[in-house]
Design an enzyme around this catalytic site. Sequence first.
Site: not given
Length: 251
Positions: A12-14, A18-19, A139, A152
């Site tokens: 996800t979030g590719g 990083i994705g 993180s 966050y």
Amino acid sequence: MGKLDGKIALITGGSDGIGFATAQEFLTEGAAHVFITGRRQDALNEAVKKLGSKKVTGIQGDTSNMADLDKLCDVIKKEKGHLDILFANAGIFEVAPLDSVTEKHYDNLFNINVKGVLFTVQKALPIFVDGGSIILNASVLSVKASPSQSVYSATKAALRSFARCWTVDLKERKIRVNALSPGPIETSVLRNIFTTEEEKKQAYDSMASKTVMGRVGRVDEIAKAAVFLASDDSSYVTGIELFVDGGAGQV
């Protein structure tokens, strides 16, 4: 022989950062197919084009939207029948001092960074193979304090807790769950925070000074760690938080 030969993966979030780098590494390591998601169709299309492989499918969607997650899993089930690897990478980064935190700021971060991860994993489980690998992108801020980043940081600490709990929940299926926690990494999300090159340089120098290695990390360094957690190289690794942070969170 690649480390991920024949595996079906979802990132996800590719679309970038990083994705995207992880999708590249998964393909290099022999993944049979990689599904990537993104909220913006144009960015997703561009990512698929850059990856340049028929083994990639881009599916537009928001991980905090239940209907989008249902659609995502339906497409994967129809096209490939199952998943071996899930990298829950989608997330957002916003800052706000404690006295300026709003309900909107809180909801934005928790809806995408926590709710989105929870239901991405839950909805993928029916098509997930026993013995598969789930990776949660957390993180170093799960354990380190930084000004104006309390909400966050809390979302990333929640992912660390998810990894522990889901390892236990899924042990009968031999599904490994681990958190991957980057330190300061050169990404578009980080770059776009700054309005001038001087501001960016000062911020990067400050972040680099907090690492033992004296530099900001690269996306490919996180992607290689994701390959390790996705592959049989980590067959006896579950429930951990793997810091890839230049020592920022450890020393």
